[in-house]
Design a protein around this motif. Structure first.
Motif, PDB file in Angstrom:
ATOM      1  N   GLY A 164       0.567  -5.767  18.621  1.00  0.00           N
ATOM      2  CA  GLY A 164       2.028  -5.756  18.549  1.00  0.00           C
ATOM      3  C   GLY A 164       2.575  -5.004  17.355  1.00  0.00           C
ATOM      4  O   GLY A 164       2.158  -3.884  17.056  1.00  0.00           O
ATOM      5  N   ASP A 165       3.541  -5.658  16.643  1.00  0.00           N
ATOM      6  CA  ASP A 165       4.196  -4.968  15.524  1.00  0.00           C
ATOM      7  C   ASP A 165       3.225  -4.671  14.388  1.00  0.00           C
ATOM      8  O   ASP A 165       3.401  -3.711  13.621  1.00  0.00           O
ATOM      9  N   HIS A 166       2.149  -5.477  14.277  1.00  0.00           N
ATOM     10  CA  HIS A 166       1.163  -5.226  13.227  1.00  0.00           C
ATOM     11  C   HIS A 166       0.454  -3.883  13.482  1.00  0.00           C
ATOM     12  O   HIS A 166       0.260  -3.085  12.573  1.00  0.00           O
ATOM     13  N   LEU A 167       0.092  -3.650  14.720  1.00  0.00           N
ATOM     14  CA  LEU A 167      -0.597  -2.396  15.048  1.00  0.00           C
ATOM     15  C   LEU A 167       0.342  -1.207  14.824  1.00  0.00           C
ATOM     16  O   LEU A 167      -0.061  -0.177  14.260  1.00  0.00           O
ATOM     17  N   GLY A 168       1.589  -1.367  15.217  1.00  0.00           N
ATOM     18  CA  GLY A 168       2.571  -0.302  14.987  1.00  0.00           C
ATOM     19  C   GLY A 168       2.715   0.014  13.506  1.00  0.00           C
ATOM     20  O   GLY A 168       2.773   1.191  13.101  1.00  0.00           O
ATOM     21  N   ALA A 169       2.754  -1.037  12.680  1.00  0.00           N
ATOM     22  CA  ALA A 169       2.885  -0.837  11.228  1.00  0.00           C
ATOM     23  C   ALA A 169       1.652  -0.107  10.683  1.00  0.00           C
ATOM     24  O   ALA A 169       1.764   0.776   9.814  1.00  0.00           O
ATOM     25  N   ALA A 170       0.496  -0.458  11.202  1.00  0.00           N
ATOM     26  CA  ALA A 170      -0.737   0.204  10.735  1.00  0.00           C
ATOM     27  C   ALA A 170      -0.704   1.682  11.089  1.00  0.00           C
ATOM     28  O   ALA A 170      -1.001   2.542  10.238  1.00  0.00           O
ATOM     29  N   LEU A 171      -0.310   2.017  12.319  1.00  0.00           N
ATOM     30  CA  LEU A 171      -0.303   3.430  12.729  1.00  0.00           C
ATOM     31  C   LEU A 171       0.646   4.241  11.851  1.00  0.00           C
ATOM     32  O   LEU A 171       0.398   5.416  11.571  1.00  0.00           O
ATOM     33  N   ALA A 172       1.722   3.593  11.415  1.00  0.00           N
ATOM     34  CA  ALA A 172       2.692   4.292  10.565  1.00  0.00           C
ATOM     35  C   ALA A 172       2.189   4.462   9.136  1.00  0.00           C
ATOM     36  O   ALA A 172       2.758   5.245   8.367  1.00  0.00           O
ATOM     37  N   THR A 173       1.165   3.743   8.763  1.00  0.00           N
ATOM     38  CA  THR A 173       0.727   3.680   7.362  1.00  0.00           C
ATOM     39  C   THR A 173      -0.646   4.311   7.135  1.00  0.00           C
ATOM     40  O   THR A 173      -1.004   4.627   5.996  1.00  0.00           O
ATOM     41  N   LEU A 174      -1.400   4.473   8.211  1.00  0.00           N
ATOM     42  CA  LEU A 174      -2.759   5.016   8.054  1.00  0.00           C
ATOM     43  C   LEU A 174      -2.710   6.463   7.576  1.00  0.00           C
ATOM     44  O   LEU A 174      -1.916   7.272   8.057  1.00  0.00           O
ATOM     45  N   ALA A 232       0.857  -1.202   0.000  1.00  0.00           N
ATOM     46  CA  ALA A 232       0.000   0.000   0.000  1.00  0.00           C
ATOM     47  C   ALA A 232       0.885   1.240   0.000  1.00  0.00           C
ATOM     48  O   ALA A 232       0.981   1.954   0.997  1.00  0.00           O
ATOM     49  N   PRO A 233       1.535   1.531  -1.149  1.00  0.00           N
ATOM     50  CA  PRO A 233       2.490   2.644  -1.190  1.00  0.00           C
ATOM     51  C   PRO A 233       1.847   3.994  -0.849  1.00  0.00           C
ATOM     52  O   PRO A 233       2.530   4.886  -0.341  1.00  0.00           O
ATOM     53  N   ASP A 234       0.545   4.133  -1.095  1.00  0.00           N
ATOM     54  CA  ASP A 234      -0.128   5.400  -0.788  1.00  0.00           C
ATOM     55  C   ASP A 234      -0.808   5.394   0.577  1.00  0.00           C
ATOM     56  O   ASP A 234      -1.547   6.327   0.915  1.00  0.00           O
ATOM     57  N   GLY A 235      -0.623   4.331   1.333  1.00  0.00           N
ATOM     58  CA  GLY A 235      -1.198   4.258   2.675  1.00  0.00           C
ATOM     59  C   GLY A 235      -2.522   3.516   2.713  1.00  0.00           C
ATOM     60  O   GLY A 235      -3.058   3.103   1.679  1.00  0.00           O
ATOM     61  N   ILE A 236      -3.032   3.351   3.940  1.00  0.00           N
ATOM     62  CA  ILE A 236      -4.308   2.658   4.135  1.00  0.00           C
ATOM     63  C   ILE A 236      -5.260   3.587   4.897  1.00  0.00           C
ATOM     64  O   ILE A 236      -4.829   4.577   5.502  1.00  0.00           O
ATOM     65  N   ASP A 237      -6.539   3.259   4.834  1.00  0.00           N
ATOM     66  CA  ASP A 237      -7.549   4.058   5.554  1.00  0.00           C
ATOM     67  C   ASP A 237      -8.124   3.310   6.742  1.00  0.00           C
ATOM     68  O   ASP A 237      -8.587   3.932   7.698  1.00  0.00           O
ATOM     69  N   VAL A 238      -8.131   1.984   6.649  1.00  0.00           N
ATOM     70  CA  VAL A 238      -8.716   1.165   7.714  1.00  0.00           C
ATOM     71  C   VAL A 238      -7.779   0.005   8.015  1.00  0.00           C
ATOM     72  O   VAL A 238      -7.262  -0.646   7.097  1.00  0.00           O
ATOM     73  N   TYR A 239      -7.570  -0.224   9.308  1.00  0.00           N
ATOM     74  CA  TYR A 239      -6.856  -1.428   9.727  1.00  0.00           C
ATOM     75  C   TYR A 239      -7.772  -2.236  10.636  1.00  0.00           C
ATOM     76  O   TYR A 239      -8.223  -1.744  11.680  1.00  0.00           O
ATOM     77  N   PHE A 240      -8.048  -3.489  10.254  1.00  0.00           N
ATOM     78  CA  PHE A 240      -8.843  -4.409  11.072  1.00  0.00           C
ATOM     79  C   PHE A 240      -7.829  -5.261  11.831  1.00  0.00           C
ATOM     80  O   PHE A 240      -7.194  -6.149  11.271  1.00  0.00           O
ATOM     81  N   ASP A 241      -7.659  -4.963  13.121  1.00  0.00           N
ATOM     82  CA  ASP A 241      -6.551  -5.558  13.883  1.00  0.00           C
ATOM     83  C   ASP A 241      -6.973  -6.804  14.638  1.00  0.00           C
ATOM     84  O   ASP A 241      -7.715  -6.733  15.614  1.00  0.00           O
ATOM     85  N   ASN A 242      -6.448  -7.935  14.197  1.00  0.00           N
ATOM     86  CA  ASN A 242      -6.642  -9.193  14.916  1.00  0.00           C
ATOM     87  C   ASN A 242      -5.409  -9.577  15.710  1.00  0.00           C
ATOM     88  O   ASN A 242      -5.433 -10.557  16.443  1.00  0.00           O
ATOM     89  N   VAL A 243      -4.306  -8.827  15.542  1.00  0.00           N
ATOM     90  CA  VAL A 243      -2.996  -9.320  15.986  1.00  0.00           C
ATOM     91  C   VAL A 243      -2.333  -8.461  17.060  1.00  0.00           C
ATOM     92  O   VAL A 243      -1.736  -8.979  17.994  1.00  0.00           O
TER      93      VAL A 243
END
Ligand SMILES: NC(=O)c1ccc[n+]([C@@H]2O[C@H](COP(=O)([O-])OP(=O)(O)OC[C@H]3O[C@@H](n4cnc5c(N)ncnc54)[C@H](OP(=O)(O)O)[C@@H]3O)[C@@H](O)[C@H]2O)c1
Length: 341
Positions: free
Chosen positions: A233-243, A220-231
């Motif tokens: 840790g590092d997944h949530l951190g990556a989402a915050l950096a990309t939203l 997602a080179p242009d970023g994301i708008d929604v993260y559905f977090d099941n995990v």
């Protein structure tokens, strides 16, 4: 006689079959207001690991007592004998007197915040096991997470983690069928193939293949708008950096934490929530029971049309429920993990 699985020790590290036993117990005839149910399938959920701790997280369903039936786990079964007016022998029902073959269920007693209260289901809508999946709590969770918690909007780019599992595989398809670009992540090559080829994800990656943030940015080179977090840790951190600005996180679960003796550190980039006007919202499907009609209608229609794919990993034999839990937490199951009794 009836059989039930009991927890016999709280694990200090990873959970294993040695923490459980299967016992035979006498089962009386139903008293007034009770229903005897022969369970067909029982559910295996990651959050059971939170309830096999000495104390479960504050505010959550309580920990299982030792050497006692494990109540509060979803089942689907058939009524054998009823002494409650609203139920009759032969009815297909869901309830939460789980990890047993025969259950004596009080018809009016609420369970699992209402999700697990004895309910007759319409057997014509699908095979029994689907009521522990898209036609039940798994469907409700994916639906409420995307539509209500994440407030899915036209054009949103969505990332779903643990996407090959029970909730994730439904969330991927709800988002795809509503026309979104979907990025999905899971823990093996086979699961990545399943996500792309069977579920239709636009991009998918194995989180073992490199830092999650790098793989997410590539997808997602242009970023994301929604993260559905099941995990978490590092997944949530990556989402915050990309939203992107006004992005939203639906916090469904944090499975990367469940089977650890020590909690892992949380993301260090929480300021991104401020910087980008993000909304991070936790939700429990059981708090949105009024939406079960909507989720079952939408997912049931797609299931009937053949547009919704729903895989299950079915483990045979009640006594193997603990092995099924261990396998699921280790990523060794695809779709919904169930035990056939
Ligand atoms: N909020 C609610 O009301 C609600 C209701 C139901 C479930 N949930 C939550 O939803 C999430 C998914 O539940 P589910 O029933 O659908 O389970 P599932 O996805 O079918 O099974 C759990 C999967 O999580 C993955 N996983 C395990 N450890 C991981 C780690 N360290 N990092 C990344 N992935 C890991 C594994 O697959 P991989 O091979 O991909 O690693 C595993 O198979 C859980 O967090 C659960 O607690 C919430």
């Amino acid at each position: 006689m009836a059989r039930q699985v009991q927890l016999i020790a709280y694990p200090d590290g990873e959970i294993g079959p040695e923490h459980f036993r299967t016992v035979e117990v006498a089962i009386p005839a139903p008293a007034s207001g009770e229903v005897l149910v022969r369970n067909l399938y029982t559910s295996v959920d990651p959050a059971l690991r939170l309830r096999t701790r000495r104390a479960s997280p504050s505010g959550y369903f309580s920990a299982f007592p030792l050497n006692a039936p494990m109540d509060g786990i979803m089942c689907v079964g058939e009524v054998v004998e009823s002494r409650a007016d609203a139920f009759a022998a032969g009815d297909l029902v869901t309830h939460a007197w789980g990890w047993r073959d025969l259950a004596l269920v009080p018809a009016d007693q609420p369970s699992l915040s209402g999700v697990g209260t004895l309910t007759r289901v319409d057997a014509s809508l699908g095979p029994p096991e689907k009521f522990l999946g898209p036609l039940g709590n798994m469907g409700l969770t994916a639906y409420v997470g995307l539509i209500d918690a994440a407030e899915l909007r036209d054009g949103d780019v969505v990332w779903i983690s643990a996407a090959a599992g029970a909730v994730g595989s439904l969330a991927v398809q709800i988002a795809k069928l509503r026309g979104h670009r979907v990025i999905a992540s899971a823990g093996s090559v086979e699961k990545v193939r399943f996500l792309r080829d069977e579920l239709g994800a636009d991009a998918a990656f194995d989180y073992h293949d490199g830092p999650v943030l790098d793989q997410l940015r590539a997808a997602a080179p242009d970023g994301i708008d929604v993260y559905f977090d099941n995990v978490g840790g590092d997944h949530l951190g990556a989402a915050l950096a990309t939203l992107r600005r006004w992005g939203r996180v639906a916090m469904c679960g944090s499975v990367s934490d469940y089977d650890r003796s020590e909690p892992q550190p949380g993301p260090t980039n929480l300021f991104q929530i401020v910087a980008n006007d993000l909304t991070v919202r936790g939700f429990r499907a059981s708090s949105h029971l009024d939406r079960l009609v909507d989720s079952s209608r939408e997912l049931g229609q797609w299931l009937a049309d053949g547009r919704l794919h729903y895989r299950e990993t079915i483990v045979d034999g009640l006594e193997h429920a603990p092995d099924a839990l261990v396998r699921m937490l280790a990523g060794d199951t695809v779709g919904k993990t169930l035990v056939r009794i």
